[in-house]
Design an enzyme around this catalytic site. Structure first.
Site, PDB file in Angstrom:
ATOM      1  CG  ASP A  42      13.496 -16.050   5.066  1.00  0.00           C
ATOM      2  OD1 ASP A  42      13.901 -17.074   4.363  1.00  0.00           O
ATOM      3  OD2 ASP A  42      14.966 -16.044   5.965  1.00  0.00           O
ATOM      4  CE1 TYR A 100      -1.905  -9.086   4.340  1.00  0.00           C
ATOM      5  CE2 TYR A 100      -3.681  -7.816   3.386  1.00  0.00           C
ATOM      6  CZ  TYR A 100      -2.455  -7.361   3.679  1.00  0.00           C
ATOM      7  OH  TYR A 100      -1.636  -7.180   3.370  1.00  0.00           O
ATOM      8  CE  LYS A 122      11.147 -17.065   7.889  1.00  0.00           C
ATOM      9  NZ  LYS A 122      12.326 -17.078   8.096  1.00  0.00           N
ATOM     10  CG  ASP A 151       4.283  -3.376  -2.452  1.00  0.00           C
ATOM     11  OD1 ASP A 151       3.835  -3.975  -2.810  1.00  0.00           O
ATOM     12  OD2 ASP A 151       4.596  -2.226  -1.702  1.00  0.00           O
ATOM     13  CG  ASP A 177       0.888  -6.180   1.090  1.00  0.00           C
ATOM     14  OD1 ASP A 177       0.105  -5.268   0.045  1.00  0.00           O
ATOM     15  OD2 ASP A 177       1.467  -5.860   1.929  1.00  0.00           O
TER      16      ASP A 177
HETATM   17  C1  IPM Z   1      -2.300  -5.025  -1.646  1.00  0.00           C
HETATM   18  C2  IPM Z   1      -1.825  -3.636  -0.950  1.00  0.00           C
HETATM   19  C3  IPM Z   1      -3.786  -4.470  -0.344  1.00  0.00           C
HETATM   20  C4  IPM Z   1      -3.039  -5.052   0.649  1.00  0.00           C
HETATM   21  C5  IPM Z   1      -3.627  -3.179   0.886  1.00  0.00           C
HETATM   22  C6  IPM Z   1      -4.472  -1.112   0.013  1.00  0.00           C
HETATM   23  C7  IPM Z   1      -4.950  -2.864   2.079  1.00  0.00           C
HETATM   24  O1  IPM Z   1      -0.984  -3.304  -0.055  1.00  0.00           O
HETATM   25  O2  IPM Z   1      -2.933  -4.142  -2.713  1.00  0.00           O
HETATM   26  O3  IPM Z   1      -1.214  -5.264  -1.931  1.00  0.00           O
HETATM   27  O4  IPM Z   1      -1.647  -5.022   1.738  1.00  0.00           O
HETATM   28  O5  IPM Z   1      -3.660  -6.331   0.788  1.00  0.00           O
HETATM   29 MG    MG Z   2       0.439  -4.735  -0.984  1.00  0.00          MG
END
Ligand code: IPM
Ligand code: MG
Length: 370
Positions: free
Chosen positions: A226, A142, A193, A254, A250
């Site tokens: 993975d 990042y 990884k 999710d 990240d």
């Molecule tokens: C998260 C989001 C952010 C990230 C975006 C909005 C920049 O996806 O907080 O998970 O990638 O960190």
């Molecule tokens: Mg995210």
């Protein structure tokens, strides 16, 4: 009686709608105590770009640094697809994370009993799930330099992102992981990884050494990221605390979010180092879901992740564990009564609006306080 200063940054899309419900929860605790909260609000993301040409102003960053905690909604939307890269809405959030040095991002994935049917996975796989994804938040790809797109002059361009981790960055997030695990089921799974990335080799080495040196009482396990993603959907209950880098965190968070039924359920806390003098740490609390532009302004967004994020502020910034538990109980009770926002609707349940969900959670809070 302690007073805490909160900076509220509702942002874009559904951010302001879900923040409105948190404000009601803040009012509730201001009435009931034990602590008091003062709030100030500022722009971040696309709305800030529209007003000031940047995704966050220096003044707001200064306020965020001075606040006892930042409560953040969401940023972004198609309206800002064409703005310069450095001014895109997400840049505001990334700058806050970096400038406040919020390296530890705690993302708990908890399946409320009433929601076990809302997950895309089978009930027995997710029922009772309670895990934490601990994501490193200020390093890795990042922020690594160089980060460029170069014109090679032959009709080709070259895009470069750089994954960088220093020993100290891995160590400090590792410490947070082991400390969290000690208060839970005492197990840490470190994901990287190392089979293809040097940063993975170092990550693995540093975690192993830290464990050996300071945390032998905690169970440490290593997994390739993975395979970890696969295990998260196969049998998530094998995990307690997963610690991983910025990008893998990240992605994996999710996945973890969706185990719980909806992205609209997952809160998060982003924490800095504890200051040796003041014993305080900078902190930002935000739902894991984004700005959901497709449903913004309709009053249908799920405010639970945002309210639960405020609950995490009570727990991690203000040592109000009992009040944080009250919020979790109020959410669970509301869900148990069959109230659902559209994202978590299921058969036989009542679909409610954002503010109706907020009202129902407040009513449960009132009942718990009585
Ligand atoms: C998260 C989001 C952010 C990230 C975006 C909005 C920049 O996806 O907080 O998970 O990638 O960190
Ligand atoms: Mg995210």
């Amino acid at each position: 009686m302690a007073t805490h200063n909160l900076l509220l940054l509702p942002g874009d899309g559904i951010g302001p709608e879900v923040m409105a419900e948190v404000k009601r929860v803040i009012d509730f605790f201001n009435k009931k105590g034990p602590d008091k909260f003062t709030t100030e609000e500022a722009l971040v993301g696309g709305c800030c770009y529209d007003a000031h040409g940047v995704a966050v102003t220096d003044e707001t960053v200064a306020k965020a640094k001075a606040a006892d905690a930042v409560i953040f909604g969401a940023v972004g939307g198609p309206k800002w697809d064409k703005v310069p890269y450095d001014a895109r809405p997400e840049a505001g959030l990334l700058r806050l994370r970096k400038d406040l040095a919020l390296f530890a991002n705690i993302r708990p994935a908890i399946v409320y009993p009433a929601l076990a049917e809302s997950s895309s996975l089978k009930r027995e796989v997710v029922e009772g799930l309670d895990i934490i994804i601990l994501r490193e938040l200020t390093g890795g790809v990042y922020f690594g330099e160089p980060k460029t797109i170069n014109d090679l002059g032959n009709g080709q361009k070259r895009a470069i992102d750089t994954q960088v981790y220093d020993t100290y960055e891995i160590e400090r997030i590792g410490r947070v992981a082991f400390e969290l695990a000690r208060k839970r089921r005492n197990k840490v799974t470190s994901m990287e990884k190392r089979n293809v990335m040097k940063s993975g080799v170092l990550w693995n080495e540093v975690m192993t050494a830290l464990h050996e040196r300071e945390y032998k009482d905690v169970q440490l396990e290593h997994m390739l990221a993975d395979a970890g993603g696969m295990q998260l959907v196969r049998w998530p209950k094998q995990f307690d605390v997963i610690v991983t880098d910025n990008l893998f965190g990240d992605l994996l968070s999710d996945i973890a979010a969706t185990l719980t039924g909806s992205l609209g359920m997952l809160p998060s806390a982003s924490l800095g180092e504890v200051d040796a003098k003041t014993k305080k740490r900078r902190a930002l609390y935000e739902p894991v879901h984004g700005s959901a532009p497709d449903i913004a302004g309709k009053g249908v967004a799920n405010p639970i992740a945002m309210i639960a994020s405020f609950g995490m502020a009570l727990r991690y910034s203000f040592n109000l564990g009992k009040q944080a538990d009250m919020i979790d109980q109020a959410i669970a009770a509301t869900l148990a009564k069959g109230l659902r926002t559209a994202d978590i609707k299921s058969q036989g349940c009542k679909v409610v609006s954002t503010s109706e969900m907020g009202s129902a959670i407040l009513a449960e809070l009132e009942a718990l306080a009585a």
